[in-house]
Design an enzyme around this catalytic site. Structure first.
Site, mmCIF file in Angstrom:
data_model
loop_
_atom_site.group_PDB
_atom_site.id
_atom_site.type_symbol
_atom_site.label_atom_id
_atom_site.label_comp_id
_atom_site.label_asym_id
_atom_site.label_seq_id
_atom_site.Cartn_x
_atom_site.Cartn_y
_atom_site.Cartn_z
ATOM 1 C CG LEU A 8 -1.702 -1.282 1.471
ATOM 2 C CD1 LEU A 8 -2.585 -1.141 2.697
ATOM 3 C CD2 LEU A 8 -2.526 -1.642 0.241
ATOM 4 C CB ALA A 9 2.954 2.770 -2.007
ATOM 5 N NE ARG A 15 0.276 9.944 10.119
ATOM 6 C CZ ARG A 15 -0.035 8.678 10.413
ATOM 7 N NH1 ARG A 15 0.011 8.269 11.668
ATOM 8 N NH2 ARG A 15 -0.379 7.824 9.473
ATOM 9 N N GLY A 78 -8.549 5.110 2.801
ATOM 10 C CA GLY A 78 -8.162 4.234 3.898
ATOM 11 C C GLY A 78 -7.502 2.957 3.428
ATOM 12 C CG ASN A 228 3.063 6.816 10.511
ATOM 13 O OD1 ASN A 228 2.895 6.282 9.424
ATOM 14 N ND2 ASN A 228 2.644 6.281 11.640
ATOM 15 C CG ASN A 377 51.977 15.994 -15.835
ATOM 16 O OD1 ASN A 377 51.990 15.567 -14.691
ATOM 17 N ND2 ASN A 377 51.889 17.285 -16.120
ATOM 18 C CE1 TYR A 387 26.881 22.378 -24.503
ATOM 19 C CE2 TYR A 387 27.242 24.013 -22.784
ATOM 20 C CZ TYR A 387 26.391 23.331 -23.636
ATOM 21 O OH TYR A 387 25.046 23.602 -23.594
HETATM 22 C C1 UD1 Z 1 -1.708 1.490 9.868
HETATM 23 C C2 UD1 Z 1 -2.700 0.564 10.596
HETATM 24 C C3 UD1 Z 1 -2.264 0.442 12.057
HETATM 25 C C4 UD1 Z 1 -0.836 -0.073 12.138
HETATM 26 C C5 UD1 Z 1 0.108 0.805 11.315
HETATM 27 C C6 UD1 Z 1 1.459 0.138 11.234
HETATM 28 C C7 UD1 Z 1 -4.896 0.816 9.522
HETATM 29 C C8 UD1 Z 1 -6.226 1.401 9.638
HETATM 30 N N1 UD1 Z 1 -4.038 1.083 10.500
HETATM 31 O O1 UD1 Z 1 -1.846 2.773 10.471
HETATM 32 O O2 UD1 Z 1 -3.140 -0.462 12.720
HETATM 33 O O3 UD1 Z 1 -0.420 -0.120 13.487
HETATM 34 O O4 UD1 Z 1 -0.391 0.973 9.982
HETATM 35 O O5 UD1 Z 1 2.412 0.992 10.684
HETATM 36 O O6 UD1 Z 1 -4.637 0.104 8.595
HETATM 37 N N2 UD1 Z 1 -2.430 3.905 2.231
HETATM 38 C C9 UD1 Z 1 -2.970 3.801 0.987
HETATM 39 N N3 UD1 Z 1 -4.234 4.278 0.768
HETATM 40 C C10 UD1 Z 1 -4.981 4.834 1.738
HETATM 41 C C11 UD1 Z 1 -4.411 4.930 3.036
HETATM 42 C C12 UD1 Z 1 -3.153 4.451 3.259
HETATM 43 O O7 UD1 Z 1 -2.344 3.293 0.065
HETATM 44 O O8 UD1 Z 1 -6.125 5.235 1.449
HETATM 45 C C13 UD1 Z 1 -1.078 3.398 2.467
HETATM 46 C C14 UD1 Z 1 -0.107 4.476 2.939
HETATM 47 O O9 UD1 Z 1 0.546 5.064 1.829
HETATM 48 C C15 UD1 Z 1 0.848 3.710 3.830
HETATM 49 C C16 UD1 Z 1 0.035 2.509 4.334
HETATM 50 O O10 UD1 Z 1 -1.114 2.433 3.507
HETATM 51 O O11 UD1 Z 1 1.966 3.238 3.134
HETATM 52 C C17 UD1 Z 1 -0.389 2.657 5.786
HETATM 53 O O12 UD1 Z 1 -1.127 3.857 5.922
HETATM 54 P P1 UD1 Z 1 -0.912 4.839 7.142
HETATM 55 O O13 UD1 Z 1 -1.778 6.024 6.960
HETATM 56 O O14 UD1 Z 1 0.531 5.078 7.358
HETATM 57 O O15 UD1 Z 1 -1.492 3.953 8.329
HETATM 58 P P2 UD1 Z 1 -1.188 4.100 9.864
HETATM 59 O O16 UD1 Z 1 -1.949 5.241 10.413
HETATM 60 O O17 UD1 Z 1 0.259 4.082 10.106
HETATM 61 CA CA CA Z 2 2.025 4.158 8.832
#
Ligand code: UD1
Ligand code: CA
Length: 461
Positions: A8-9, A15, A78, A228, A377, A387
């Site tokens: 998930l990226a 933050r 999410g 984060n 040398n 250039y």
């Molecule tokens: C998430 C977990 C939390 C866990 C933590 C570990 C959830 C709800 N929470 O929280 O329980 O302890 O990771 O590090 O899953 N992303 C998407 N699409 C979105 C939202 C997020 O691709 O709509 C990706 C972000 O880019 C990130 C990853 O998902 O790489 C995690 O998202 P992030 O917002 O960092 O979650 P946390 O609040 O850290």
């Molecule tokens: Ca995270």
């Protein structure tokens, strides 16, 4: 049965409070997302890696190229939603898949493999990787019932103050039965304080269907760091730096003030190398035996030969052969190849050029787009004029050539073997073998030119 890894990226990384999408942030000069994808690949357990991208997706795609499948999550609703959008891309629902957040760069192939075997051995439908950390602020907490079994995952903002005291956290890494995953995700809602679809909600949904849920406890808790914010990034980077430097020192690499030395994960350093403070060696660099690197040196994507000394210098995408001295204050870049027993010294820049054996450019020179032979040398203040404002041109210098100080070689130009270029010359014609080339105004001395001053003039001063 096809095995998928989902990363998930798509998130912005609010933050981080900066422009770059979070998963593109570098640790030891390599983007976080590249670590995760590489570690998944190293585990050899997956047929396809799906990366969910969204915010500034072109940056992530630039890093990973065509090595993975991209799924676009237009709106970041999410982590649950991010996994949901992958559904049309999963052609085989029969197996298990792994889900990893793109901000967990220290999770390695060993953890991935162990989590998968735990999942299989215990016949889980869902395995959540958990760990305990000192400061669990921001992480989802693992809530267990009296018998110690997983009850639920509560996100930090949803947690009560007593739940926030729990130090066991959700690392964000899961192994899950693919079919059950997507069935459960359908039921996830966004009824929470952030109005997001939380992936963690599948725990309770799966419990209602009596699916088997378990946890895999990660002993090396630092591997679970979720980056984060920029502080967490610095902690993750420090951990990785220490791990890499320790392994190198144990293998016979001397490091003076190792906490100031940054070595990238893909760098190879042989034994009997000495690295001095404030040195970065990154990318796909190789440092061969007996070399001395630093202080204050950057080497990226370069190969440094045996017994080379390189101090106070920058070396990018270049090769330096054995027994050569680089620096202080040299800059090699863009495919420079310095031969053996050379000396490239103070304030010398070498770009896209090669030198033979035993060649010297000891002070204040620019060598660009040149092929230089053996025993040359290259005098102080001499440059290749490569250039003309539009195009770049080649300079070719044979063997045993002496180029005096402050020479301009206007390219394209060829200086043949065994020739001598007089200091201060500006050459725009080739020089044949064995010649002396001189191209400068000759000195004229006008004798008695300066009047003798009268005693009265002296008084005026
Ligand atoms: C998430 C977990 C939390 C866990 C933590 C570990 C959830 C709800 N929470 O929280 O329980 O302890 O990771 O590090 O899953 N992303 C998407 N699409 C979105 C939202 C997020 O691709 O709509 C990706 C972000 O880019 C990130 C990853 O998902 O790489 C995690 O998202 P992030 O917002 O960092 O979650 P946390 O609040 O850290
Ligand atoms: Ca995270």
């Amino acid at each position: 049965m096809k095995k998928y890894a989902i990363v998930l990226a798509a998130g912005k990384g609010t933050r981080m409070k900066t422009e770059l999408p979070k998963c593109a942030y570098p640790l030891l000069r390599k983007p976080m997302i590249a670590y995760i994808v590489e570690n998944i690949r190293n585990s050899n357990k997956f047929d396809e890696i799906i990366v969910v991208v969204g915010h500034k997706r072109e940056v992530i795609q630039d890093i990973l190229g065509d090595t993975v499948t991209y799924v676009v999550q237009e709106q970041q609703l999410g982590t649950g939603h991010a996994v949901m959008v992958c559904k049309p891309y999963i052609k085989d629902m029969n197996g298990d898949c792994i889900i990893l957040p793109g901000d967990m760069p220290l999770v390695d192939d060993i953890v991935i493999e162990k989590a998968i075997s735990e999942h299989h051995d215990r016949r889980h439908d869902l395995t959540i990787v958990t760990t305990k950390i000192e400061d669990p602020e921001g992480y989802g907490r693992i809530i267990r019932n009296e018998s110690g079994y997983l009850d639920s995952i509560i996100e930090h903002h949803e947690a009560t103050s007593s739940q926030r005291m729990i130090s066991e956290i959700n690392t964000g890494m899961y192994v899950v039965n693919t079919k059950i995953l997507f069935e459960s995700l359908k039921k996830v809602t966004n009824q929470n304080s952030k109005n997001e679809y939380y992936l963690t909600d599948i725990v309770n949904i799966m419990q209602q269907k009596n699916h088997v849920i378990g946890t895999y406890y990660l002993l090396d808790s630092y591997k679970s760091i979720g980056v984060n914010d920029l502080y967490a990034l610095s902690i993750a980077e420090a951990k990785l730096r220490l791990k890499i430097n320790k392994a190198l020192m144990i293998n016979g690499v001397t490091m003076i003030n190792p906490e100031t030395i940054t070595i990238g994960q893909n760098v190879i350093i042989e034994e009997n190398v000495i690295i001095h403070p404030n040195t970065y060696i990154t990318g796909n660099s190789v440092i061969h035996k007996g070399a001395q690197i630093g202080p204050n040196t950057e080497i990226h994507d370069s190969i440094i030969g045996e017994r080379v000394t390189c101090k106070h210098s920058l070396v990018y995408n270049s090769t330096v052969d054995e027994d050569t001295t680089i620096g202080p204050f040299s800059h090699l870049r863009n495919g420079a190849h310095i031969g053996a027993h050379n000396r490239i010294g103070n304030f010398v820049e070498v770009k896209k050029s090669s030198t033979g054996t035993n060649t010297k450019a000891s002070h204040l020179a620019y060598i660009g787009d040149a092929t230089i032979g053996n025993n040359v040398n290259f005098g102080c203040g001499s440059i290749t004029v490569n250039y003309d404002g539009k195009n770049k041109y080649q300079t070719t210098i044979g063997d045993d050539v002496f180029i005096g100080c402050n020479v301009n070689l206007i390219a394209p130009i060829q200086i043949d073997d065994n020739s001598f270029i007089a200091a201060g010359s500006t050459l725009n014609k080739n020089v044949p073998k064995g010649s002396l080339a001189i191209a400068r105004a000759f000195q004229v001395n006008k004798e008695n030119y300066m009047r003798e001053k009268s005693p009265n003039e002296e008084d005026k001063i």
